[in-house]
Design an enzyme around this catalytic site. Structure first.
Site, PDB file in Angstrom:
ATOM      1  N   PHE A 176       1.589   2.984   2.260  1.00 42.40           N
ATOM      2  CA  PHE A 176       2.536   3.222   3.968  1.00 42.40           C
ATOM      3  C   PHE A 176       3.187   2.166   3.604  1.00 42.40           C
ATOM      4  O   PHE A 176       3.970   2.650   4.684  1.00 42.40           O
ATOM      5  CB  PHE A 176       1.397   3.114   5.004  1.00 42.40           C
ATOM      6  CG  PHE A 176       0.348   1.449   4.725  1.00 42.40           C
ATOM      7  CD1 PHE A 176       1.248   0.506   5.145  1.00 42.40           C
ATOM      8  CD2 PHE A 176      -1.006   1.496   3.818  1.00 42.40           C
ATOM      9  CE1 PHE A 176       0.401  -1.035   4.482  1.00 42.40           C
ATOM     10  CE2 PHE A 176      -1.488   0.829   3.525  1.00 42.40           C
ATOM     11  CZ  PHE A 176      -0.898  -1.159   3.937  1.00 42.40           C
ATOM     12  N   ASP A 181     -12.631   5.868   2.455  1.00 43.04           N
ATOM     13  CA  ASP A 181     -11.544   5.108   1.689  1.00 43.04           C
ATOM     14  C   ASP A 181     -12.060   3.924   1.298  1.00 43.04           C
ATOM     15  O   ASP A 181     -11.860   3.341   1.268  1.00 43.04           O
ATOM     16  CB  ASP A 181     -10.731   5.336   1.771  1.00 43.04           C
ATOM     17  CG  ASP A 181      -9.289   5.416   0.610  1.00 43.04           C
ATOM     18  OD1 ASP A 181     -10.454   5.799  -0.609  1.00 43.04           O
ATOM     19  OD2 ASP A 181      -8.314   4.971   0.998  1.00 43.04           O
ATOM     20  N   VAL A 235       2.918  -5.629   3.246  1.00 40.00           N
ATOM     21  CA  VAL A 235       1.801  -6.044   3.660  1.00 40.00           C
ATOM     22  C   VAL A 235       2.711  -7.359   3.213  1.00 40.00           C
ATOM     23  O   VAL A 235       3.341  -8.152   2.525  1.00 40.00           O
ATOM     24  CB  VAL A 235       0.615  -6.512   3.223  1.00 40.00           C
ATOM     25  CG1 VAL A 235      -0.194  -7.062   4.254  1.00 40.00           C
ATOM     26  CG2 VAL A 235      -0.069  -4.595   3.304  1.00 40.00           C
ATOM     27  N   GLY A 271       0.805  -1.497  -0.256  1.00 43.91           N
ATOM     28  CA  GLY A 271       0.455  -0.068  -0.515  1.00 43.91           C
ATOM     29  C   GLY A 271       0.906   1.455   0.290  1.00 43.91           C
ATOM     30  O   GLY A 271       2.232   1.182   0.192  1.00 43.91           O
ATOM     31  N   LYS A 282       0.793  -5.325   8.653  1.00 42.12           N
ATOM     32  CA  LYS A 282       1.795  -4.751   7.317  1.00 42.12           C
ATOM     33  C   LYS A 282       1.944  -3.552   8.260  1.00 42.12           C
ATOM     34  O   LYS A 282       2.258  -3.179   9.669  1.00 42.12           O
ATOM     35  CB  LYS A 282      -0.158  -3.707   7.705  1.00 42.12           C
ATOM     36  CG  LYS A 282      -0.212  -2.632   6.299  1.00 42.12           C
ATOM     37  CD  LYS A 282      -1.541  -2.113   6.577  1.00 42.12           C
ATOM     38  CE  LYS A 282      -3.028  -2.534   6.306  1.00 42.12           C
ATOM     39  NZ  LYS A 282      -3.661  -1.655   6.089  1.00 42.12           N
TER      40      LYS A 282
END
Ligand SMILES: *[C@@H]1O[C@H](CO)[C@@H](O)[C@H](O)[C@H]1NC(C)=O
Ligand SMILES: *[C@@H]1O[C@H](CO)[C@@H](O)[C@H](O)[C@H]1NC(C)=O
Ligand SMILES: *[C@@H]1O[C@H](CO)[C@@H](O)[C@H](O)[C@H]1NC(C)=O
Ligand SMILES: *[C@@H]1O[C@H](CO)[C@@H](O)[C@H](O)[C@H]1NC(C)=O
Ligand SMILES: *[C@@H]1O[C@H](CO)[C@@H](O)[C@H](O)[C@H]1NC(C)=O
Ligand SMILES: *[C@@H]1O[C@H](CO)[C@@H](O)[C@H](O)[C@H]1NC(C)=O
Length: 897
Positions: free
Chosen positions: A606, A719, A609, A604, A623
């Protein structure tokens, strides 16, 4: 050469042929590798409205000659045996593709039926065609085979011609399912080589009731060879032929000029090639005539429908005129004139007994008449009865499936035709027949009493004795108004006998037999008090229970680690209500759980994962917040806080987290089927079927509804998108990413950070314009998500001129009622049309430009559940809901009285 040698040489030829075709296959596979997907999609779109079955074929294929995608018959029928035509009888010269040389035969059973479920559903016209070619497949040189063909519950034809032969019919279907049945009449084993169904939208062939059986099709004026015109020249894939003998009194004329076939003056949608040729009387004559009578008929006074098709294909000198009349069974119509290169269809005319026509030029005409084509149909006998009530059909199909009942005669309509009523069944024949009796005694049924039995609401007698049935006796049997006989003896049923059934039995309204169920409790006293919690209490008890569990776990962790007061408050000065909570995982543990970050399962904004394994063997997803993205820290804490408080089966659950200064990670339950977005990709290996998609929609709606209405204060996800819907092994959907990925999309968008921007394609236009955030922004995104599930398209569809938003694409098609273009072609029509419509309506109701006009998630959830029920009952796989319904009807309800 002896027999063995002959056989051997055949085998050799076969092997060579097989090798050749295999090599060809390999090459073409390589060449087409990249375009394969494109082609499939295009094909599905082009062949939409078609069901094309090569009976007896071993695999699906694209027929090179016709451009039609043929399927094997395994999804359409379960009975019968695959055979191939004797090699020396192979047909290659005709324009029918590969389909003719394999067949399915039906040595067993009196009636065998193909089940066709066109996606356009009921109350539509379909052109249906069945192909027969004996081809000495059984090496018995038979010539006398004869059997009957039925469509729906109506007689269609008797098949008796053992050479190449096909029958076509235009059938108005009053049911979503169309059965084509072969009936053994005692004159040999029925067989079939191919079966085609084509949707006929708004055509003048529309009958509204009964069927049009094609008797004569005459494409006049000469094509070599005749019958060479079909798909794609013909949008309905009719095979044009010349069924009449022309004698010397007519001559052929033709043109190469183009004829405009697109307009409304070609309502029967004749192909150009058919209209480009015509006949006219030979020199000096001024009429064309023809007589048709039926040799044999089921009907004492047959009724016919006649269509004449014209187009002027000769350029007529100025001042000259071609004008003609049509005399039909003695009545004169016209005069008619034609326009150069313009089609004109005259008819249909309805006639009794016979068709006798002559087309004559009028006295002021300078030219003889012409005729390009004509068609004669016989009006199929109207059914004596409508088909069996659809609710009953769905129920009995579900029962058949649940118990895996494999009886030869359980095919086609359950009650009709009268002589072919399914064994063990009795029906009434009032108007639309209903099932009134079902006897499945000694039928080796196992498992629970299927809930579909309760949908047979006209049932008077049900005998399920002497089987292996387990589970409880559904209380709801007492609600079947007409039920007077219920035999359940000789099974392995358990639990208590529902009070209401006992009552009915005691009062003499019901003959109830339950002997020989050793574990069934017959006492009044054994009705246990279980399930006596009213449902709402259970719902509110659960969070408390979860909290208790959580604190137990927390305490457990603390004890285990001997670290009691680690604060979650961060260097950034964020102080959370979690202060007193502990920090379940150390970074070292994270490293060990993920086996040093060995397997990446996602990525992602960020960070990555990873797949992890807990000591107890549970798989988890870890994550890891990448160190470079400090922006995510706030969201990281927000997500931890939220997920510790909020629990729901449709929200992804947090197993733990790690918050060690630089190293931050979230540990989630592992979702084996990844995210929905990947599942919907064009090249996804396991295509989600319609039912699974609906279930996912319901799951996601449940999760979101809980966030909006089940939490105080309400939570807005902000989101929602397909990549944030995760799927378990069983395709249960859970919403993920609460306030985490949002921030990063935000960062990418680089402008004002205080206004979170969501993901392009999903953003509520009102929110984008005003910055005003509320629950209805999620509703908008949910609508997009639903559209994705229905269409299989992403929210932004890539096209030649950049991207099109899915809403812009769907809306106009929806307004035109063109559902078949909207629904994911990969579903291949495997869905209930009404349900699909409904789902689409729900999706569109989520997306008005202003948020006030959008419904609340609770309404949407209700609608979707209804839709799912509709789909389940029509799809006949009610297996999954059995347990739940039985639980509700037998356990909880009696104690609430
Ligand atoms: C079928 O006919 C062929 C010739 O037409 C003949 O050679 C063969 O013996 C026949 N087979 C049977 C079983 O009658
Ligand atoms: C069949 O349909 C026609 C109209 O298309 C109607 O006039 C006629 O009454 C119908 N017949 C029956 C038996 O429903
Ligand atoms: C007209 O065309 C038909 C084929 O459709 C053919 O059989 C016939 O012989 C032709 N007639 C003439 C006069 O050429
Ligand atoms: C050809 O057929 C028409 C109508 O069937 C008939 O009137 C005519 O006599 C026939 N002509 C010949 C030459 O057989
Ligand atoms: C079929 O039966 C149900 C009741 O179970 C009824 O509601 C429905 O109207 C019936 N359908 C037809 C076409 O008669
Ligand atoms: C069901 O069928 C069995 C055997 O075919 C028969 O003995 C039994 O009486 C039938 N049950 C009912 C309720 O008619």
């Amino acid at each position: 050469m002896d027999g063995g040698q002959i056989l051997f040489s055949y085998i050799k030829v076969w092997v060579i042929l097989l090798l050749l075709s295999a090599t060809f296959d390999q090459n073409s596979k390589l060449a087409a590798k990249n375009t394969e997907q494109d082609k499939k999609r295009k094909l599905a779109a082009e062949n939409s409205g078609f069901i094309s079955i090569d009976c007896g074929a071993e695999e699906d294929y694209l027929d090179g000659k016709t451009g039609i995608n043929y399927k094997t018959d395994k999804d359409f029928i379960s009975a019968g045996k695959n055979k191939v035509v004797a090699p020396e009888r192979y047909l290659t010269t005709l324009y029918y593709g590969n389909m003719v040389n394999s067949l399915r035969t039906f040595p067993e059973g009196k009636r065998n039926c193909y089940t066709l479920k066109p996606r356009e559903g009921k109350n539509q016209n379909y052109y249906v065609r069945a192909f027969f070619y004996y081809g000495n497949y059984d090496s018995k040189n038979q010539t006398q085979i004869k059997f009957d063909l039925y469509i729906g519950v109506n007689y269609w034809a008797t098949v008796a011609d053992m050479d190449w032969f096909y029958d076509d019919i235009i059938h108005y279907s009053v049911t979503d399912t169309i059965y084509v049945c072969l009936v053994n009449t005692g004159s040999g084993v029925p067989f079939i080589n191919g079966l085609d169904l084509r949707f006929m939208n708004n055509s003048p062939y529309r009958t509204m009731n009964g069927s049009l059986i094609r008797r004569v099709q005459a494409d006049l004026g000469g094509h070599q060879p005749p019958g060479a015109i079909r798909y794609k020249d013909d949008v309905y894939d009719r095979i044009w032929r010349l069924d009449v003998n022309l004698n010397d009194s007519v001559s052929n004329i033709s043109t190469e000029a183009n004829i405009d076939i697109q307009g409304s003056d070609n309502p029967c949608r004749l192909p150009v090639e058919v209209l480009r040729t015509a006949v006219q009387p030979r020199n000096g004559l001024n009429s064309l005539s023809y007589i048709y009578t039926l040799g044999y008929t089921e009907n004492a006074t047959p009724e016919f429908l006649v269509f004449f098709h014209f187009a002027e294909i000769e350029q007529i000198a100025p001042g000259k005129l071609r004008e003609f009349t049509i005399t039909l069974n003695g009545l004169k119509y016209g005069p008619f004139t034609l326009e150069y290169l313009k089609p004109l269809t005259i008819g249909p005319y309805t006639l009794q007994d016979q068709v006798r026509f002559s087309i004559e030029s009028t006295s002021r005409s300078d030219l003889p008449p012409i005729l390009n084509a004509f068609e004669i149909f016989e009006l199929g006998a109207l059914p004596d009865h409508s088909p069996t009530n659809q609710t009953d059909v769905d129920a009995i199909m579900a029962i058949k499936k649940a118990y895996n009942i494999n009886r030869d005669d359980w095919q086609g309509d359950p009650c009709l035709p009268l002589t072919y009523t399914w064994s063990g069944l009795q029906c009434n024949y009032d108007n639309s027949p209903r099932i009134i009796s079902l006897n499945l005694s000694s039928s080796q049924l196992s498992g629970k009493i299927d809930v579909s039995l309760l949908s047979l609401t006209s049932m008077k007698s049900l005998d399920l004795s002497n089987n292996e049935l387990t589970g409880t006796v559904p209380k709801a049997f007492a609600q079947l108004p007409d039920l007077t006989i219920l035999y359940l003896s000789g099974n392995k049923l358990t639990g208590a006998i529902p009070y209401s059934l006992k009552e009915k039995s005691n009062s003499g309204q019901l003959q109830l037999s339950l002997d020989g169920n050793p574990d069934l409790c017959k006492m009044d006293t054994c009705e246990k008090k279980k399930g006596s919690f009213p449902v709402p209490v259970i719902a509110s008890v659960i969070p408390v229970f979860v909290l208790l569990l959580l604190s137990t776990i927390t305490i457990f962790w603390r004890l285990k680690r001997g670290r009691l007061n680690v604060s979650l408050s961060s260097s950034a000065g964020l102080s959370l209500s979690l202060k007193s909570k502990n920090q379940p995982f150390t970074y070292t543990e994270i490293v060990s759980i993920t086996n040093n970050f060995q397997t990446i399962i996602g990525e992602g904004g960020f960070g990555k994962v990873y797949l992890g394994n807990l000591i107890d063997g549970r798989q988890v997803a870890v994550k890891l917040l990448s160190q470079s993205s400090r922006q995510g820290y706030k969201e990281f804490l927000a997500e931890v806080e939220l997920l510790i408080i909020v629990h729901h089966r449709n929200l992804v659950s947090l197993v733990g987290y790690c918050n060690e200064q630089e190293n931050m990670a979230l540990v989630y339950e592992y979702m084996a089927n990844g995210n929905l977005k990947d599942q919907l990709l064009e090249n996804s290996t396991n295509m989600l079927n319609w039912r699974a998609r609906l279930q996912i929609a319901v799951d996601a709606a449940q999760g979101l509804e809980y966030l909006h209405n089940g939490c105080r204060p309400p939570i807005v996800h902000r989101d929602l998108k397909s990549s944030n819907i995760l799927l378990t092994e069983n395709l249960q959907a859970k919403i993920a990413d609460f306030g985490l990925s949002k921030a990063f999309t935000n960062e990418e968008d680089s402008h004002v950070i205080t206004i979170p921007a969501g993901t392009p394609g999903y953003i509520d236009p009102e929110f984008r314009a005003s910055g005003n955030l509320n629950k209805k922004s999620d509703v908008y995104s949910f609508g997009i998500l639903l559209c994705e599930l229905i269409t299989g398209q992403p929210p932004l569809i890539r096209g030649h001129q950049g991207h099109t938003h899915i809403l812009q694409w769907v809306s106009p098609l929806f307004e035109r009622g063109d559902i078949q273009s909207i629904i994911d072609p990969r579903l291949q029509g495997e869905f209930n049309t009404n349900c699909a419509w409904k789902a689409l309506e729900i999706a569109l109701s989520c997306m008005p430009p202003t948020s006030r006009q959008r419904p609340d998630m609770s309404d949407i959830l209700g609608e979707l559940k209804e839709c799912l029920t509709m789909e389940m009952s029509s799809e006949m796989s009610m297996h999954d809901s059995v347990e739940m319904n039985l639980l509700l009807s037998t356990d909880i309800a009696p104690n609430l009285r």
